[in-house]
Design an enzyme around this catalytic site. Sequence first.
Site, PDB file in Angstrom:
ATOM      1  N   PHE A   1      36.967  50.297  63.434  1.00 31.09           N
ATOM      2  CA  PHE A   1      36.962  49.036  64.159  1.00 31.09           C
ATOM      3  C   PHE A   1      37.408  49.197  65.607  1.00 31.09           C
ATOM      4  O   PHE A   1      37.256  48.292  66.423  1.00 31.09           O
ATOM      5  CB  PHE A   1      37.857  48.027  63.435  1.00 31.09           C
ATOM      6  CG  PHE A   1      37.399  47.749  62.034  1.00 31.09           C
ATOM      7  CD1 PHE A   1      36.222  47.069  61.785  1.00 31.09           C
ATOM      8  CD2 PHE A   1      38.130  48.208  60.941  1.00 31.09           C
ATOM      9  CE1 PHE A   1      35.784  46.829  60.494  1.00 31.09           C
ATOM     10  CE2 PHE A   1      37.706  47.970  59.641  1.00 31.09           C
ATOM     11  CZ  PHE A   1      36.524  47.277  59.421  1.00 31.09           C
TER      12      PHE A   1
ATOM     13  N   LEU B   1      36.015  55.304  69.210  1.00 32.93           N
ATOM     14  CA  LEU B   1      36.657  56.415  69.906  1.00 32.93           C
ATOM     15  C   LEU B   1      36.518  56.271  71.420  1.00 32.93           C
ATOM     16  O   LEU B   1      35.442  55.944  71.931  1.00 32.93           O
ATOM     17  CB  LEU B   1      36.014  57.734  69.486  1.00 32.93           C
ATOM     18  CG  LEU B   1      36.221  58.178  68.030  1.00 32.93           C
ATOM     19  CD1 LEU B   1      35.341  59.392  67.735  1.00 32.93           C
ATOM     20  CD2 LEU B   1      37.673  58.502  67.765  1.00 32.93           C
TER      21      LEU B   1
ATOM     22  N   TYR C   1      31.850  45.655  48.859  1.00 37.73           N
ATOM     23  CA  TYR C   1      31.319  45.271  50.158  1.00 37.73           C
ATOM     24  C   TYR C   1      30.515  43.979  50.007  1.00 37.73           C
ATOM     25  O   TYR C   1      29.419  43.972  49.450  1.00 37.73           O
ATOM     26  CB  TYR C   1      30.419  46.357  50.732  1.00 37.73           C
ATOM     27  CG  TYR C   1      31.098  47.672  51.018  1.00 37.73           C
ATOM     28  CD1 TYR C   1      32.478  47.785  51.085  1.00 37.73           C
ATOM     29  CD2 TYR C   1      30.350  48.827  51.228  1.00 37.73           C
ATOM     30  CE1 TYR C   1      33.095  49.003  51.354  1.00 37.73           C
ATOM     31  CE2 TYR C   1      30.946  50.042  51.508  1.00 37.73           C
ATOM     32  CZ  TYR C   1      32.313  50.119  51.562  1.00 37.73           C
ATOM     33  OH  TYR C   1      32.917  51.328  51.821  1.00 37.73           O
TER      34      TYR C   1
END
Length: 276
Positions: free
Chosen positions: A206, A209, A52
Amino acid sequence: MGDLTVTRFGYGAMQLAGPGVMGPPADRDGALAVLRAAVELGITHIDTADAYGPRITNQLIREALHPYPDTLRIVTKVGATRDAQGGWPPAREPEALRRAVHDNLETLGLDALDVVNLRLGNAQGPQPGSLAEAFGTLVDLQHDGLIRHLGVSNATAEQVAEARGIAPIVCVQNMYNLAYRGDDGLIASLAEAGIAYVPFFPLGGFSPLQSEALSAVASRLASTPMSVALAWLLRRSPNILLIAGTSSVAHLRENLVGAGLALSDEDLAELDKIGR
């Protein structure tokens, strides 16, 4: 997770890096504040990876929290690196895995890593194939005292079974949420074995929901859809651990409160239809 005890609500550090999980954050002080707030709020499980940034989130974790509280458990993963285009090419050769473990130890400032997940598959999801050589490399590093516990990520059920046949695992980290329910059977079998299941992209990743049923339940509870989605995961199975990520202290607090929502049987029945 094994002999480690963590809060069921944890924190995923991926969003602390820059856009596309590359480079430093625009607000470094804000990123450090989120990490410190997580610990102040009682969270004892932080998920990260040296890929990351790369290296950025681990450096931020060390700057914000080192020396680490005795109760804090940092879970990392190896098996993928980054390319110049921001891709996630696999890096599961023995030498690459050994280097990744040492890189995590260095950037986090640790002598041993609490949990290391072997990341399998690719950006499209789990892919079939044996993990024996790669997982065996991590087992060797565990025997050397550099890793306390092992897990797998982005794995098929067959790969989970193969890993368990080689050495004990304490967690499986796969994509799972209200709308993406492919691991329902795996979660049940892991619960029976006392193995934690840690869903990544618990709020859709990304693409957040979206569901009329989810919005309806949230409205009924005077809450937000994302809070309801997190609360549903905690009710879904007792072995599920959350690592919802954010780069905002306010959002972190909102997620933490939302995860404690009381869902009725009616709410659960309505929500369960989403992923089926």
